[in-house]
Design a protein around this motif. Structure first.
Motif, PDB file in Angstrom:
ATOM      1  N   ALA A 126       0.826  -1.205   0.000  1.00  0.00           N
ATOM      2  CA  ALA A 126       0.000   0.000   0.000  1.00  0.00           C
ATOM      3  C   ALA A 126       0.866   1.263   0.000  1.00  0.00           C
ATOM      4  CB  ALA A 126      -0.941   0.003   1.199  1.00  0.00           C
ATOM      5  N   ILE A 127       1.841   1.343   0.915  1.00  0.00           N
ATOM      6  CA  ILE A 127       2.715   2.515   0.958  1.00  0.00           C
ATOM      7  C   ILE A 127       3.599   2.553  -0.283  1.00  0.00           C
ATOM      8  CG2 ILE A 127       4.538   3.679   2.243  1.00  0.00           C
ATOM      9  CD1 ILE A 127       3.425   2.541   4.795  1.00  0.00           C
ATOM     10  N   GLY A 128       4.068   1.387  -0.712  1.00  0.00           N
ATOM     11  CA  GLY A 128       4.887   1.335  -1.917  1.00  0.00           C
ATOM     12  C   GLY A 128       4.137   1.814  -3.142  1.00  0.00           C
ATOM     13  N   GLY A 129       2.864   1.421  -3.253  1.00  0.00           N
ATOM     14  CA  GLY A 129       2.054   1.868  -4.386  1.00  0.00           C
ATOM     15  C   GLY A 129       1.802   3.356  -4.359  1.00  0.00           C
ATOM     16  N   LEU A 130       1.568   3.887  -3.156  1.00  0.00           N
ATOM     17  CA  LEU A 130       1.378   5.331  -3.016  1.00  0.00           C
ATOM     18  C   LEU A 130       2.647   6.086  -3.402  1.00  0.00           C
ATOM     19  CD1 LEU A 130      -0.248   7.790  -2.101  1.00  0.00           C
ATOM     20  CD2 LEU A 130       0.498   7.309   0.245  1.00  0.00           C
ATOM     21  N   VAL A 148      -2.960   8.814  -6.727  1.00  0.00           N
ATOM     22  CA  VAL A 148      -2.602   9.109  -5.331  1.00  0.00           C
ATOM     23  C   VAL A 148      -3.858   9.214  -4.483  1.00  0.00           C
ATOM     24  CG1 VAL A 148      -1.636  10.864  -3.798  1.00  0.00           C
ATOM     25  CG2 VAL A 148      -0.398  10.198  -5.852  1.00  0.00           C
ATOM     26  N   LEU A 149      -4.841   9.987  -4.941  1.00  0.00           N
ATOM     27  CA  LEU A 149      -6.083  10.150  -4.175  1.00  0.00           C
ATOM     28  C   LEU A 149      -6.858   8.845  -4.090  1.00  0.00           C
ATOM     29  CD1 LEU A 149      -7.121  13.647  -5.478  1.00  0.00           C
ATOM     30  CD2 LEU A 149      -6.795  13.026  -3.073  1.00  0.00           C
ATOM     31  N   SER A 150      -6.858   8.062  -5.162  1.00  0.00           N
ATOM     32  CA  SER A 150      -7.550   6.775  -5.150  1.00  0.00           C
ATOM     33  C   SER A 150      -6.969   5.857  -4.088  1.00  0.00           C
ATOM     34  CB  SER A 150      -7.442   6.118  -6.534  1.00  0.00           C
ATOM     35  OG  SER A 150      -8.003   4.815  -6.518  1.00  0.00           O
ATOM     36  N   ASP A 192      -7.791   7.159  -0.500  1.00  0.00           N
ATOM     37  CA  ASP A 192      -9.206   7.071  -0.117  1.00  0.00           C
ATOM     38  C   ASP A 192      -9.791   5.682  -0.280  1.00  0.00           C
ATOM     39  OD1 ASP A 192      -9.075   9.784   0.414  1.00  0.00           O
ATOM     40  OD2 ASP A 192      -9.869  10.375  -1.548  1.00  0.00           O
ATOM     41  N   ALA A 193      -8.934   4.663  -0.482  1.00  0.00           N
ATOM     42  CA  ALA A 193      -9.430   3.306  -0.730  1.00  0.00           C
ATOM     43  C   ALA A 193      -9.815   2.552   0.535  1.00  0.00           C
ATOM     44  CB  ALA A 193      -8.375   2.508  -1.496  1.00  0.00           C
ATOM     45  N   GLY A 194      -9.523   3.120   1.706  1.00  0.00           N
ATOM     46  CA  GLY A 194      -9.869   2.443   2.953  1.00  0.00           C
ATOM     47  C   GLY A 194      -8.854   1.430   3.416  1.00  0.00           C
ATOM     48  N   ASP A 195      -7.650   1.439   2.846  1.00  0.00           N
ATOM     49  CA  ASP A 195      -6.594   0.517   3.270  1.00  0.00           C
ATOM     50  C   ASP A 195      -6.079   0.943   4.649  1.00  0.00           C
ATOM     51  OD1 ASP A 195      -3.816  -0.628   3.523  1.00  0.00           O
ATOM     52  OD2 ASP A 195      -4.324  -1.421   1.546  1.00  0.00           O
ATOM     53  N   PRO A 196      -5.904   0.019   5.594  1.00  0.00           N
ATOM     54  CA  PRO A 196      -5.430   0.395   6.936  1.00  0.00           C
ATOM     55  C   PRO A 196      -4.001   0.943   6.956  1.00  0.00           C
ATOM     56  CG  PRO A 196      -5.537  -2.001   6.702  1.00  0.00           C
ATOM     57  CD  PRO A 196      -6.229  -1.423   5.506  1.00  0.00           C
ATOM     58  N   GLU A 197      -3.226   0.648   5.906  1.00  0.00           N
ATOM     59  CA  GLU A 197      -1.846   1.142   5.867  1.00  0.00           C
ATOM     60  C   GLU A 197      -1.746   2.562   5.327  1.00  0.00           C
ATOM     61  OE1 GLU A 197       0.885  -1.368   3.829  1.00  0.00           O
ATOM     62  OE2 GLU A 197       0.258  -3.192   4.862  1.00  0.00           O
ATOM     63  N   VAL A 198      -2.716   2.955   4.518  1.00  0.00           N
ATOM     64  CA  VAL A 198      -2.661   4.253   3.837  1.00  0.00           C
ATOM     65  C   VAL A 198      -4.035   4.900   3.905  1.00  0.00           C
ATOM     66  CG1 VAL A 198      -2.451   5.362   1.586  1.00  0.00           C
ATOM     67  CG2 VAL A 198      -0.784   3.648   2.267  1.00  0.00           C
ATOM     68  N   GLY A 199      -4.091   6.167   4.334  1.00  0.00           N
ATOM     69  CA  GLY A 199      -5.393   6.816   4.419  1.00  0.00           C
ATOM     70  C   GLY A 199      -5.279   8.323   4.347  1.00  0.00           C
ATOM     71  N   ARG A 200      -6.443   8.968   4.247  1.00  0.00           N
ATOM     72  CA  ARG A 200      -6.514  10.418   4.215  1.00  0.00           C
ATOM     73  C   ARG A 200      -7.647  10.878   5.111  1.00  0.00           C
ATOM     74  NH1 ARG A 200      -9.125  14.630   1.311  1.00  0.00           N
ATOM     75  NH2 ARG A 200     -10.400  13.113   0.165  1.00  0.00           N
ATOM     76  N   ALA A 201      -7.432  11.976   5.807  1.00  0.00           N
ATOM     77  CA  ALA A 201      -8.458  12.580   6.645  1.00  0.00           C
ATOM     78  C   ALA A 201      -8.574  14.054   6.284  1.00  0.00           C
ATOM     79  CB  ALA A 201      -8.115  12.423   8.125  1.00  0.00           C
ATOM     80  N   ASP A 202      -9.787  14.570   6.266  1.00  0.00           N
ATOM     81  CA  ASP A 202     -10.026  15.948   5.865  1.00  0.00           C
ATOM     82  C   ASP A 202      -9.849  16.878   7.060  1.00  0.00           C
ATOM     83  OD1 ASP A 202     -10.942  18.384   4.945  1.00  0.00           O
ATOM     84  OD2 ASP A 202     -12.603  17.507   3.803  1.00  0.00           O
ATOM     85  N   PRO A 203      -8.902  17.819   6.995  1.00  0.00           N
ATOM     86  CA  PRO A 203      -8.667  18.710   8.136  1.00  0.00           C
ATOM     87  C   PRO A 203      -9.804  19.686   8.371  1.00  0.00           C
ATOM     88  CG  PRO A 203      -7.374  19.413   6.248  1.00  0.00           C
ATOM     89  CD  PRO A 203      -7.988  18.108   5.879  1.00  0.00           C
ATOM     90  N   GLU A 204     -10.712  19.830   7.390  1.00  0.00           N
ATOM     91  CA  GLU A 204     -11.836  20.737   7.572  1.00  0.00           C
ATOM     92  C   GLU A 204     -12.937  20.113   8.414  1.00  0.00           C
ATOM     93  OE1 GLU A 204     -12.983  22.025   3.685  1.00  0.00           O
ATOM     94  OE2 GLU A 204     -11.148  23.205   3.382  1.00  0.00           O
TER      95      GLU A 204
END
Length: 592
Positions: A352-356, A368-370, A373-385
């Motif tokens: 997951a991190i390697g793919g990112l 990158v965004l896909s 935002d895919a829900g993988d436990p190793e890689v994620g994004r959170a909206d600061p707003e």
């Protein structure tokens, strides 16, 4: 678009009161600082040049160096705004025939304008590397090299590393590239064993003199640790003879290797007239090496020394002027293709991190965004707003600080050091609401409220569990810029001590002057380090610090998981914006 500073304060130290003309317009617009202006004016007075267009050109060259470039392209710098840019046609040629140039204040080459110092250093780096590339290669025992390489890099899984090590053994200069965890230091360990075995088996057996170095103490220590782990791990192909030959290896910063001098920040005890004694010099984290340091290194290395430059050209470049590793990769790939080698398979983190990381290298914002935002436990994004996002981040940081305080206060040093490396918040900015200082202050305030204390620079600076980052070299104490540690209260002791990087030495807090609190740190200062879990806090999309190299560097500090706290617009801006550093080194290396 050219980067500007913004201010509403008429007394801002970057502004020159009452300044008119071209320099005044560009200073008021935030393009030039007072330092740029005063330097250009003073040099103009010394050279006898009062043409304001030429003074503006010199001020822009000074500004370029301050922003990490070694030169400026005057024909392309104007960005179509309402500033009174001079006509770019012939502008650089006018500078080349000016009194500035006659006095050797500036130089022009390939229509690029340089301050004299950087022109000389870039030319020296080019000349030294070309000289090394064109020299007769080292004489080697091909049969012995092949047999030793097969032993040290067994099987098809090590074929790439074996090929890289053999190529490096057959030439004087090697640029070894690869992302984090691709096995660069494992390859270096095998290469050193290969060269040491050949030296020991030759007609005149001898022990190789090897130098391991990096721009920071933290990176140097990690290089040495990685080489030792490669030799000693279970199933390692290294035998007792290999370990004995390499058992005395040490690592140090480049400043210390070259011989730091208290009377100069750019000159060292070792130089062309007093070269280093080593047979092999390995430089790790070469992406962090400035043009000036590369020039000083190359002039200090003997012609018959194997030089191995290791790094990731996709990471952030040096905070000083130059983008040396990227220039070497691009330039030497044309002039001496065998000198540039690379590893691509990562072993540090999961897919997951390697793919990112690969999506970031490719500059594919949608991918990158896909992945984020895919829900993988190793890689994620959170909206600061979202209010809950920053609240959760604060709680995670305070929870770690709370546990760190308990462990350090109980004298459980090893557990405290291990916990400090579990999770790290990386910020693009140093100051402001998205900056490391702001988040360090928040954590100390919230932890202090729980403990009934007032923590921080204006209150109780030192406390059990305070994580610290060393910010300057202290050769007397053996501490180096980039070292990290934890403040502890040893069992049975009343006074606090600081343990740095697992060293058995515990330092009194009063002896440490140049340190920062490390609940959060900037991405620039994280280079050469890693943590199991990393949270990356990105600023809004208009921030000029938001670049692909910054996000890539931050993401690849993680070994287990990474969370990017950013809006979709900020992620896209980061992926689509590259660090722009003007340099002529790549062109100089590639051309005759």
């Amino acid at each position: 678009m050219i980067e500007r500073f913004e201010t509403d304060d008429p007394h801002d130290h970057r502004l020159v009161p009452g300044l008119g003309g071209l320099l005044g317009a560009f200073n008021a617009a935030g393009v030039l600082t007072a330092a740029d202006v005063h330097t250009a004016e003073r040099l103009g007075e010394l050279a006898g040049e009062d043409d304001e267009r030429l003074r503006l050109a010199v001020a822009l060259a000074v500004r370029a160096a301050r922003h990490g470039s070694v030169c400026v392209d005057l024909s392309a710098i104007a960005d179509g705004d309402d500033l009174p840019w001079p006509d770019p046609t012939g502008w650089v040629q006018e500078v080349a025939s000016s009194r500035y140039a006659a006095a050797s204040v500036v130089r022009v080459e390939h229509d690029l304008l340089y301050l004299d110092r950087y022109w000389r250093e870039e030319g020296q780096v080019r000349d030294d590397l070309v000289r090394r590339a064109e020299a007769a290669p080292p004489v080697v025992d091909e049969a012995l090299l092949a047999a030793e390489a097969a032993r040290l890099f067994p099987g098809e899984g090590s074929a790439d590393q074996r090929a890289v090590a053999l190529a490096a053994a057959r030439q004087w200069t090697t640029v070894l590239t690869g992302g984090p965890g691709t096995g660069k230091t494992t390859t270096v360990a095998g290469l050193l064993a290969l060269l040491a075995a050949e030296a020991a088996a030759g007609p005149d057996p001898r022990e190789l003199r090897i130098a391991l170095t990096a721009p920071t103490g933290k990176a140097a220590a990690r290089l040495l640790e990685s080489v030792r782990v490669a030799q000693q791990r279970e199933g390692s192909p290294f035998d007792a003879a290999d370990r004995e030959r390499l058992g005395s290896l040490t690592a140090t910063t480049m400043h210390r290797l070259l011989g730091w001098r208290p009377d100069s920040g750019t000159r060292f005890r070792h130089h062309r007239g007093n070269t280093l004694p080593h047979d092999v010099v390995v430089v790790d984290e070469t992406s962090m090496v400035s043009l000036t340091m590369m020039a000083r290194l190359l002039e200090s290395v003997r012609a018959d020394t194997r030089l191995v430059l290791v790094g990731d050209p996709d990471q952030l470049a040096s905070v000083e002027a130059g983008a040396v590793l990227a220039d070497l990769v691009g330039g030497l790939a044309v002039r001496a293709p065998a000198a540039v080698t690379g590893l691509t398979t990562t072993h540090r983190y999961g897919a997951a991190i390697g793919g990112l990381a690969q999506a970031l290298r490719d500059g594919d914002a949608d991918e990158v965004l896909s992945r984020l935002d895919a829900g993988d436990p190793e890689v994620g994004r959170a909206d600061p707003e979202e209010p809950a996002t920053l609240a959760a981040l604060r709680e995670r940081l305070v929870a770690q600080a709370r546990e760190l305080h308990a462990l350090a206060g109980a004298g459980r040093v090893e557990e405290a050091l291990a916990l400090a490396e579990q999770h790290r918040l990386l910020c693009a900015h140093r100051d402001g609401p998205h900056g490391a200082r702001h988040w360090n202050a928040q954590v100390e305030r919230l932890l202090g409220e729980e403990l009934g204390l007032y923590l921080g620079p204006l209150g109780q600076e030192w406390y059990a569990g305070r994580p610290v980052l060393v910010t300057s070299n202290d050769y007397g104490l053996g501490l180096f810029n980039g070292d990290t540690g934890v403040t502890v209260r040893p069992a049975g002791a009343e006074d606090l001590r600081v343990v740095v990087g697992g060293s058995p030495t515990a330092y009194a807090t009063s002896r440490l002057a140049d340190v920062e609190t490390l609940h959060a740190m900037t991405v620039h200062k994280s280079q050469g380090s890693q943590a199991r879990h990393v949270t990356v806090l990105l600023p809004p999309e208009e921030s000029p610090l938001l670049t692909r190299e910054l996000l890539y560097t931050a993401v690849t500090r993680a070994t287990d998981s990474v969370l990017v706290v950013a809006t979709e617009a900020a992620v896209r801006a980061a992926v689509e914006r590259r660090v722009q550093r003007a340099s002529g080194l790549r062109q100089r290396l590639a051309s005759d």
